[in-house]
Design a protein around this motif. Sequence first.
Motif, mmCIF file in Angstrom:
data_model
loop_
_atom_site.group_PDB
_atom_site.id
_atom_site.type_symbol
_atom_site.label_atom_id
_atom_site.label_comp_id
_atom_site.label_asym_id
_atom_site.label_seq_id
_atom_site.Cartn_x
_atom_site.Cartn_y
_atom_site.Cartn_z
ATOM 1 N N ASP A 1 -0.952 -16.080 -14.281
ATOM 2 C CA ASP A 1 -2.007 -15.270 -14.406
ATOM 3 C C ASP A 1 -1.599 -14.161 -15.520
ATOM 4 O OD1 ASP A 1 0.338 -13.963 -13.374
ATOM 5 O OD2 ASP A 1 -0.555 -13.552 -11.413
ATOM 6 N N ASN A 2 -0.945 -14.749 -16.685
ATOM 7 C CA ASN A 2 -0.750 -13.606 -17.680
ATOM 8 C C ASN A 2 -1.200 -14.615 -19.240
ATOM 9 O OD1 ASN A 2 1.114 -15.891 -17.996
ATOM 10 N ND2 ASN A 2 2.860 -14.448 -18.439
ATOM 11 N N TYR B 1 10.213 -10.999 -14.030
ATOM 12 C CA TYR B 1 9.115 -10.503 -14.954
ATOM 13 C C TYR B 1 8.556 -11.801 -15.470
ATOM 14 C CZ TYR B 1 5.912 -7.415 -17.256
ATOM 15 O OH TYR B 1 4.833 -6.803 -17.589
ATOM 16 N N PRO B 2 7.096 -12.141 -15.518
ATOM 17 C CA PRO B 2 6.458 -13.242 -16.114
ATOM 18 C C PRO B 2 6.506 -12.930 -17.744
ATOM 19 C CG PRO B 2 5.167 -12.337 -14.476
ATOM 20 C CD PRO B 2 6.347 -11.175 -14.728
ATOM 21 N N LEU B 3 6.902 -13.914 -18.354
ATOM 22 C CA LEU B 3 7.103 -13.933 -19.749
ATOM 23 C C LEU B 3 6.347 -15.229 -20.210
ATOM 24 C CD1 LEU B 3 10.668 -12.830 -20.724
ATOM 25 C CD2 LEU B 3 8.447 -11.594 -20.815
ATOM 26 N N MET B 4 5.639 -15.212 -21.328
ATOM 27 C CA MET B 4 5.068 -16.633 -21.752
ATOM 28 C C MET B 4 5.690 -17.178 -22.648
ATOM 29 S SD MET B 4 0.988 -15.251 -22.144
ATOM 30 C CE MET B 4 0.548 -17.001 -22.831
ATOM 31 N N SER C 1 6.900 -18.069 -16.929
ATOM 32 C CA SER C 1 8.078 -17.936 -16.178
ATOM 33 C C SER C 1 8.015 -17.648 -14.755
ATOM 34 C CB SER C 1 9.214 -17.067 -16.963
ATOM 35 O OG SER C 1 8.763 -15.726 -16.794
ATOM 36 N N ASN C 2 6.609 -16.822 -14.558
ATOM 37 C CA ASN C 2 6.630 -16.467 -13.086
ATOM 38 C C ASN C 2 5.208 -15.954 -13.170
ATOM 39 O OD1 ASN C 2 6.650 -15.883 -10.486
ATOM 40 N ND2 ASN C 2 8.134 -14.103 -10.632
ATOM 41 N N THR C 3 4.497 -15.785 -11.967
ATOM 42 C CA THR C 3 3.256 -15.117 -12.066
ATOM 43 C C THR C 3 3.485 -13.463 -11.442
ATOM 44 O OG1 THR C 3 3.094 -15.481 -9.293
ATOM 45 C CG2 THR C 3 2.321 -17.174 -11.212
ATOM 46 N N TYR C 4 2.416 -12.902 -11.947
ATOM 47 C CA TYR C 4 2.549 -11.286 -11.600
ATOM 48 C C TYR C 4 2.438 -11.226 -9.955
ATOM 49 C CZ TYR C 4 2.008 -10.031 -16.205
ATOM 50 O OH TYR C 4 2.118 -9.853 -17.856
ATOM 51 N N ALA C 5 1.499 -12.076 -9.403
ATOM 52 C CA ALA C 5 1.337 -11.994 -7.953
ATOM 53 C C ALA C 5 2.791 -12.188 -7.308
ATOM 54 C CB ALA C 5 0.249 -13.199 -7.374
ATOM 55 N N LEU C 6 3.538 -13.031 -7.461
ATOM 56 C CA LEU C 6 4.786 -13.335 -6.912
ATOM 57 C C LEU C 6 5.881 -12.033 -7.234
ATOM 58 C CD1 LEU C 6 5.522 -15.571 -4.939
ATOM 59 C CD2 LEU C 6 3.456 -15.729 -6.196
ATOM 60 N N TYR C 7 5.633 -11.817 -8.568
ATOM 61 C CA TYR C 7 6.708 -10.974 -9.147
ATOM 62 C C TYR C 7 6.459 -9.417 -8.499
ATOM 63 C CZ TYR C 7 7.816 -6.803 -12.173
ATOM 64 O OH TYR C 7 8.409 -5.670 -12.753
ATOM 65 N N VAL D 1 10.781 -5.863 -22.256
ATOM 66 C CA VAL D 1 9.231 -5.760 -21.643
ATOM 67 C C VAL D 1 9.240 -4.966 -20.507
ATOM 68 C CG1 VAL D 1 9.169 -7.558 -20.039
ATOM 69 C CG2 VAL D 1 7.026 -6.868 -21.100
ATOM 70 N N MET D 2 10.385 -4.735 -19.752
ATOM 71 C CA MET D 2 10.558 -3.881 -18.616
ATOM 72 C C MET D 2 10.359 -2.486 -18.975
ATOM 73 S SD MET D 2 10.462 -5.669 -16.132
ATOM 74 C CE MET D 2 10.624 -4.408 -14.926
ATOM 75 N N ALA D 3 10.926 -2.065 -20.203
ATOM 76 C CA ALA D 3 10.825 -0.634 -20.616
ATOM 77 C C ALA D 3 9.419 -0.262 -20.901
ATOM 78 C CB ALA D 3 11.546 -0.927 -22.244
ATOM 79 N N TYR D 4 8.689 -0.970 -21.180
ATOM 80 C CA TYR D 4 7.192 -0.774 -21.478
ATOM 81 C C TYR D 4 6.170 -0.795 -20.306
ATOM 82 C CZ TYR D 4 9.240 -1.385 -26.012
ATOM 83 O OH TYR D 4 10.159 -1.130 -27.070
ATOM 84 N N SER D 5 6.636 -1.703 -19.316
ATOM 85 C CA SER D 5 5.890 -2.033 -18.019
ATOM 86 C C SER D 5 6.467 -1.815 -16.884
ATOM 87 C CB SER D 5 5.441 -3.344 -18.244
ATOM 88 O OG SER D 5 4.646 -3.863 -17.030
ATOM 89 N N PRO D 6 7.234 -0.433 -16.579
ATOM 90 C CA PRO D 6 7.930 -0.279 -15.568
ATOM 91 C C PRO D 6 7.734 -0.425 -14.013
ATOM 92 C CG PRO D 6 7.528 1.788 -16.487
ATOM 93 C CD PRO D 6 6.746 0.832 -17.536
ATOM 94 N N ASN D 7 6.323 -0.358 -13.716
ATOM 95 C CA ASN D 7 5.785 -0.352 -12.344
ATOM 96 C C ASN D 7 5.477 -1.719 -11.922
ATOM 97 O OD1 ASN D 7 4.360 0.226 -10.073
ATOM 98 N ND2 ASN D 7 2.609 1.453 -10.993
ATOM 99 N N PRO D 8 6.408 -2.183 -10.993
ATOM 100 C CA PRO D 8 6.335 -3.553 -10.195
ATOM 101 C C PRO D 8 4.719 -3.865 -9.902
ATOM 102 C CG PRO D 8 7.897 -2.363 -9.472
ATOM 103 C CD PRO D 8 7.142 -1.313 -10.070
ATOM 104 N N ALA D 9 4.002 -2.909 -9.716
ATOM 105 C CA ALA D 9 2.457 -3.060 -9.137
ATOM 106 C C ALA D 9 1.431 -3.140 -10.354
ATOM 107 C CB ALA D 9 2.014 -1.971 -8.247
#
Length: 715
Positions: free
Chosen positions: A311-312, A282-285, A292-298, A219-227
């Motif tokens: 939050d995903n 990275y948050p995965l469902m 696995s995590n939240t985007y806010a903390l990631y 998933v990181m390949a398609y969503s490279p921006n931490p923000a």
Amino acid sequence: MNITSITLSAAPGRARLLLPLTAIALVLAGCGGSGSGSPQSNVTYSNGSVFQVGTSAFDPDLPPEPTLPSDSQVCSTLEATNNLVRRPDGSLPPEADPSKAGVGVAVTTATANPDQARIQAALDACGAAVDAEVGAKIAAADASATAAQVAAAAANINIAGVSGEELAKPAYKASKFAVRLVVNSSGPGNGFISGPLSLPSGVTLWIDKGVTLYASRDVMAYSPNPAGSYCGNTAVSATKAGSSSNCLPLIGGSNLVNSAVMGDGSIDSRGYAEIVTTNKLYPLMKVDMTCSNTYALYATGKQAADGVACDNGGTVVDSKSAARNMTWWDLAYLANMVQNGTTGVGSQSNFRMMVFNYAKNLTLYRVSLNNSTNFHVVPSGIDGLTVWGVKVQTPSLAAFANPAGNGNPLYTGATFNEDNVKNTDAFDPGSAAKAISDNLAIGSTGKSAAKMSFDGYLKNFVFVYNYVSTGDDDMAFKGNANPSPAGSGLFAIDGKRDVRADRKYGMVVAHNHIYWGHGISVGSETNGGVTNVEVYDNTFLHSEEGLRIKSDYARGGEVSNIHYKNICIKDAQNALLFTPYYSTKALPAAGPLFPNFHDITVENVRIMGKSAVKLQGFQANTGGFNNPQYPLKMSLTNVVADSPDAITVTSSDANLTIQGVNLPLMATADNRNVLTGVPTQAVDGSRVLDCSRAFVDFPAIGSSNLFGSTWAAQN
């Protein structure tokens, strides 16, 4: 002759229906004393041989067929490594790029995305070489088109810059322009795994026979921006749905001239495969709905505690969950069929296979496309779009190669089928939002020195000799934006705009075989307008829909001069579906956009097996708005069912002119239907159209033919 009612015969055992005709505009052609209104006189057969659907090998109304590059036109050749060997069903074995279960577990780039860097480097180098050889010529041609622009604008044609027809000439093509992916020369390797690739202007990505380009599952390949924006979810907050625009596409390109993806190989986006990550935060469902995590903390580089709300689109963070990660299609089903049904805001953030914006001469040729996680091909604002000899099969057999071997890959336990592989449209060509002037893309980061003009229209579109089976629209015109000045009267999609000299029609869909899916559609976005489209010599086998125009008053507009001819439809759920009530989406702030379908012609269509027909216009004063009626204005000539008693018709606000039609159409005051002509069962479908060779097996992609083999292809 005074007519107060008409009695229609029914099948044996069924009651006859007496229809009152009071206060209705019913026109029965030939009801005068000549007797010309008899059922037999409403049938007109061809004087020559009956057209045989699905067998045409040459069409003089089309431009020349594209060709593969020659060896001398190749910039570079990349061999598959022997680590990636496709199984006979088209899938990769699990050990090729293994998953690692658990929260906070990451995979390695070496296995999850081994080929993206080297493929992109080859494309970039080829793009730079192409620009060095012909970039100045293209820029000069565009600059010299100023006078033509002015004249065209005065004629209300609205060409921006040099035409794609001019740029198709050899002078604007480099001597070397292709990057070729091939099987390993000394071993069994025949697969590549890659994340997003940027296609440069003037470059062809050539996927050779026997090769499969697999999408990375990282998933990181398609969503490279931490923000953000974030990919691989069904929501990005408690109230905001996900979106495919949150993800980079597998193959993308903007501001292109003479680019292509072609070859006899395959591209598999692996929508059926478990999503993995190379960043453990990275948050995965999970399929148990935890995350696995939240985007806010990631975003801050931290791990959320168990029990924190997701939050995903999931429920709560659970580090102890042993459930597998969701697949891309799990997300699509969850968003569209579950969350959207309860909250109205569900949507999946899945990457698309190909997205192209603003191009002159873009070609897809012979390549096979499988298992996109969202739409397969989304080309917008293309002058000279050619899709020829392409095969789309989603899901393919590879989708059923799940590690458990139980045949139930979806998180719900269901087996993949045409109803649960959601939003996998095959081709969605449309206009772009506006005219632009921008630099050509010559690589993933580089741009040409001079700017290029694009008017944003879809023009000179050829969609022919394709085989399509997917879980959503097989091909849908999207008139969802209008780059024309307000009040200009121009349509977003117009088959008569700037038609090239090497073809008869500017917008043509012909000689295609359609299987699973929602058929050949216009819409649902029609607010920019769609007009002058030719659809002929196509077959539909076991499709959900055949011919369809769809919209609603959240995105409606004018659709006109759509011509359908020589069509065979077998065992479709809805052979013909024309409706302005596609959805109940919220209206735009400016108010409703009323659908208006008129001047639609349907000629020589044969429907075989049980099916439904829906013919609807837009009712006056709909939804509390003081709008006029926009009736569906359509002529149907020689539209016949082999078993008319097996056809169910729904019709309202329709003005229909019919001849040689045996569908149970009727004029009714309550539904505001007007008929000109008389339906009759005295029509022989075999004398209207020859469908004996129309239905063929889907061509095998390697050994990956989901439909198996029948006698159809042997006859």
